[in-house]
Design a protein around this motif. Structure first.
Motif, PDB file in Angstrom:
ATOM      1  N   SER A  98       0.807  -1.217   0.000  1.00 48.84           N
ATOM      2  CA  SER A  98       0.000   0.000   0.000  1.00 48.84           C
ATOM      3  C   SER A  98       0.843   1.271   0.000  1.00 48.84           C
ATOM      4  O   SER A  98       0.383   2.333   0.395  1.00 48.84           O
ATOM      5  CB  SER A  98      -0.936   0.005   1.217  1.00 48.84           C
ATOM      6  OG  SER A  98      -0.196  -0.103   2.419  1.00 48.84           O
ATOM      7  N   LEU A  99       2.113   1.154  -0.433  1.00 49.73           N
ATOM      8  CA  LEU A  99       2.980   2.330  -0.494  1.00 49.73           C
ATOM      9  C   LEU A  99       2.432   3.373  -1.457  1.00 49.73           C
ATOM     10  O   LEU A  99       1.829   3.040  -2.486  1.00 49.73           O
ATOM     11  CB  LEU A  99       4.379   1.935  -0.966  1.00 49.73           C
ATOM     12  CG  LEU A  99       5.349   1.319   0.040  1.00 49.73           C
ATOM     13  CD1 LEU A  99       6.684   1.090  -0.638  1.00 49.73           C
ATOM     14  CD2 LEU A  99       5.520   2.206   1.246  1.00 49.73           C
ATOM     15  N   VAL A 100       2.644   4.642  -1.134  1.00 46.38           N
ATOM     16  CA  VAL A 100       2.377   5.703  -2.095  1.00 46.38           C
ATOM     17  C   VAL A 100       3.340   5.522  -3.253  1.00 46.38           C
ATOM     18  O   VAL A 100       4.560   5.532  -3.079  1.00 46.38           O
ATOM     19  CB  VAL A 100       2.553   7.091  -1.443  1.00 46.38           C
ATOM     20  CG1 VAL A 100       2.351   8.181  -2.486  1.00 46.38           C
ATOM     21  CG2 VAL A 100       1.587   7.267  -0.284  1.00 46.38           C
ATOM     22  N   ARG A 101       2.844   5.339  -4.443  1.00 45.03           N
ATOM     23  CA  ARG A 101       3.680   4.908  -5.570  1.00 45.03           C
ATOM     24  C   ARG A 101       4.542   6.031  -6.144  1.00 45.03           C
ATOM     25  O   ARG A 101       5.519   5.763  -6.817  1.00 45.03           O
ATOM     26  CB  ARG A 101       2.797   4.329  -6.687  1.00 45.03           C
ATOM     27  CG  ARG A 101       1.935   3.167  -6.247  1.00 45.03           C
ATOM     28  CD  ARG A 101       2.761   1.966  -5.825  1.00 45.03           C
ATOM     29  NE  ARG A 101       3.312   1.249  -6.958  1.00 45.03           N
ATOM     30  CZ  ARG A 101       4.030   0.141  -6.853  1.00 45.03           C
ATOM     31  NH1 ARG A 101       4.295  -0.357  -5.669  1.00 45.03           N
ATOM     32  NH2 ARG A 101       4.489  -0.471  -7.927  1.00 45.03           N
ATOM     33  N   ARG A 102       4.139   7.263  -5.934  1.00 49.36           N
ATOM     34  CA  ARG A 102       4.889   8.373  -6.532  1.00 49.36           C
ATOM     35  C   ARG A 102       5.306   9.387  -5.475  1.00 49.36           C
ATOM     36  O   ARG A 102       5.147  10.597  -5.644  1.00 49.36           O
ATOM     37  CB  ARG A 102       4.073   9.034  -7.640  1.00 49.36           C
ATOM     38  CG  ARG A 102       3.690   8.061  -8.751  1.00 49.36           C
ATOM     39  CD  ARG A 102       3.000   8.737  -9.913  1.00 49.36           C
ATOM     40  NE  ARG A 102       2.633   7.758 -10.936  1.00 49.36           N
ATOM     41  CZ  ARG A 102       2.132   8.073 -12.132  1.00 49.36           C
ATOM     42  NH1 ARG A 102       1.933   9.336 -12.451  1.00 49.36           N
ATOM     43  NH2 ARG A 102       1.834   7.127 -12.991  1.00 49.36           N
ATOM     44  N   THR A 103       5.840   8.884  -4.381  1.00 53.21           N
ATOM     45  CA  THR A 103       6.290   9.760  -3.305  1.00 53.21           C
ATOM     46  C   THR A 103       7.365  10.712  -3.830  1.00 53.21           C
ATOM     47  O   THR A 103       8.386  10.266  -4.362  1.00 53.21           O
ATOM     48  CB  THR A 103       6.875   8.934  -2.151  1.00 53.21           C
ATOM     49  OG1 THR A 103       5.903   7.989  -1.712  1.00 53.21           O
ATOM     50  CG2 THR A 103       7.280   9.836  -0.998  1.00 53.21           C
ATOM     51  N   PRO A 104       7.169  12.024  -3.697  1.00 50.99           N
ATOM     52  CA  PRO A 104       8.171  12.957  -4.221  1.00 50.99           C
ATOM     53  C   PRO A 104       9.412  13.017  -3.347  1.00 50.99           C
ATOM     54  O   PRO A 104       9.373  12.700  -2.151  1.00 50.99           O
ATOM     55  CB  PRO A 104       7.428  14.295  -4.216  1.00 50.99           C
ATOM     56  CG  PRO A 104       6.395  14.156  -3.148  1.00 50.99           C
ATOM     57  CD  PRO A 104       5.985  12.702  -3.155  1.00 50.99           C
TER      58      PRO A 104
END
Length: 542
Positions: free
Chosen positions: A423-429
């Motif tokens: 469930s990771l945020v796929r586009r973490t800046p």
């Protein structure tokens, strides 16, 4: 021997492990204490972009992560690239359509979502000369297909006339020039992107230390469960315990594998790529990619207000620590650049820097120029996972793939703990994400009357730090002397040295001059500049 860097993270040690407590940098002694007293889920050995990506994703997944490197973060291969974030035009001729599409996907995510403050669009011209290795029709079709695989998100690949191309790049050699193919990719300052990724890992909870060499591996019942280390700054010895150890030591990956198993067969081979940096004599509004033969392209890239030339592709069998650009490399690069660049732009007096790095390639038959640029993953007899190779463009994807392998290897030690990765945020800046144009504008208008920042410095800070540029600017506001240029011919200011020391794990002058700033590549690291940088580093408050 691995590559390593310094540490910046404060944490509290409790009975259950390590918990992030603040963004303030810990001293090296404090970080060694954190590393030696806590028990980690994952120890990453190697702070190049591959190891850093895994550390970032693992920390986001909730794992207790430690990362060490024998030199500086991105101190070897990861800061010696061609500075490109690209789909890989040459892969099309091998039929690797899916690979190119995947590379384009990652390229656009980096440019649009993850690091728009650090990754910049770049137009490429690919000249077609009479008698050259590739014809105009084939290249025209190739660049069209290349842009199609990117859903034409950057423009449509096409052919233009020599006259139009020379209007964009006056340095273009037009003798026997038939046409010019145009396509679109991106570029970056690789060292800055790497440092920002280290920072992202730390902000996610990782504890990191550079300039810390692995001297031996720790084992429990035949399984690798940590490492013994020596601090390269004060020679203090300490150790790190972890449930799983990842060997991401780049060119030294087999050295570490032999610590685990002295009889381990080689898993990689090395190819040297050298580059030159020159002062620019004329405007460059597009990069040039010139086919040398059926397998190789030589680049001439506008980068950091300089001209970056390269690269070579030669087998390398020596000590990775000794890799360097030789006189033969310089001659080859200049000669190949002369295929498409006018001689006046290539005068040796314009050279400011030469560097070389090592590509990590799979072992196998054939020459290095035709070897696949793929990631090599092996698991040793002691359960240590070793990983090397791959491309800068897909470093986030590789990090996730390695995490999946960690979950399914080593007796699935981490499988249950890595459940949150799904469930990771796929586009973490990356830290500092912002519109660099807006940041530069704010830097110019927010200064007190009489202390207006130089526009070149404002632009430089915005495109190398993003919104974190405001933290650098505050140092200069508090001490106007830190707002002065380090060298009159470059945009950097002394506040960047302080920021690198206190917030970016810079321990040595080279950490600052070569990787946290562009002073070395511009040829501006004079003895006087180096002496003052060393003096400022020595004033670190522990």
């Amino acid at each position: 021997m691995t590559t390593s860097q310094s540490t910046t993270h404060t944490a509290a040690i409790g009975s259950l492990g390590v918990y992030p407590a603040s963004n303030v940098n810990a001293s090296r002694a404090k970080t060694r204490e954190l590393l030696s007293r806590a028990a980690y889920d994952l120890l990453v050995i190697g702070g190049g972009i591959l190891g850093t990506s895994v550390a970032w994703h693992a920390a986001q997944s909730g794992l207790r992560v430690a990362m060490v490197d024998a030199g500086d973060f991105a101190g070897a291969t990861s800061s010696a690239s061609s500075k490109l974030v690209h789909g890989g035009l040459r892969y099309l001729q091998t039929g690797a359509v899916k690979l190119v599409a995947e590379n384009h996907h990652e390229r656009r995510i980096l440019a649009n979502d993850v690091a728009p403050h650090l990754v910049n669009p770049l137009t490429f011209h690919l000249p077609v000369y009479k008698g050259g290795p590739v014809g105009a029709a084939k290249l025209g079709a190739g660049v069209f297909a290349y842009s199609a695989l990117s859903a034409f998100g950057d423009g449509i690949g096409k052919l233009i006339s020599p006259a139009k191309a020379q209007a964009v790049n006056p340095a273009l050699r037009t003798e026997n020039l038939k046409a010019v193919a145009v396509y679109y990719d991106h570029q970056m300052n690789d060292a800055r992107v790497a440092v920002m990724t280290v920072r992202a890992a730390v902000e996610a909870g990782a504890v990191v230390l550079n300039h810390a060499e692995v001297t031996g591996l720790r084992t429990t019942r035949g399984r690798v469960t940590g490492a013994d280390l020596r601090d390269g700054q004060d020679h203090a010895e300490f150790g790190v315990n972890a449930r799983v150890v990842l060997n991401a030591a780049g060119p030294w990956v087999d050295h570490l594998r032999r610590m685990e198993n002295p009889g381990a067969a080689p898993s990689i081979r090395l190819s040297k790529g050298a580059h030159l940096v020159l002062k620019r004599k004329s405007p460059w509004k597009a990069a040039m990619a010139t086919p040398i033969d059926k397998h190789r392209i030589t680049f001439a890239l506008p980068w950091e207000d300089q001209l970056l030339l390269g690269t070579t592709d030669e087998p390398y069998d020596g000590d990775p620590a000794d890799v360097a650009a030789t006189e033969a490399d310089v001659t080859q690069i200049l000669d190949e650049a002369a295929f498409s660049v006018r001689g006046a732009e290539l005068d040796r007096s314009l050279m400011t820097y030469a560097f070389a790095g090592l590509r990590v390639l799979p072992s196998g038959p054939g020459g290095v120029e035709t070897a696949k640029r793929e990631t090599v993953v092996t698991e040793g007899s002691g359960g240590m996972l070793s990983v090397a190779g791959g491309k800068w463009t897909t470093y986030r994807h590789i990090g996730r793939e390695v995490m999946n392998k960690l979950a399914n290897s080593s007796g699935a030690v981490l499988a249950e703990d890595m459940e949150p990765m799904k469930s990771l945020v796929r586009r973490t800046p990356l830290p500092g994400v912002a519109n660099p144009n807006a940041v530069a504008h704010r830097l110019l208008i927010d200064r007190e009357l009489g202390h207006r920042m130089d526009p070149l410095t404002a632009r430089h800070l915005a495109t190398h730090y993003g919104s974190l540029a405001f933290d650098v600017a505050r140092l200069a506001n508090d001490d106007p002397g830190l707002g002065e240029r380090i060298h009159p011919d470059g945009p950097e200011i002394w506040a960047q040295v302080i920021y690198a020391r206190d917030h970016e794990w810079a321990e040595t002058a080279d950490d600052v001059l070569r990787r946290r700033t562009t002073l070395t590549v511009r040829g501006l690291d004079t003895p006087g500049v180096r002496a003052r940088v060393e003096n400022l580093l020595a004033q670190r408050v522990c």
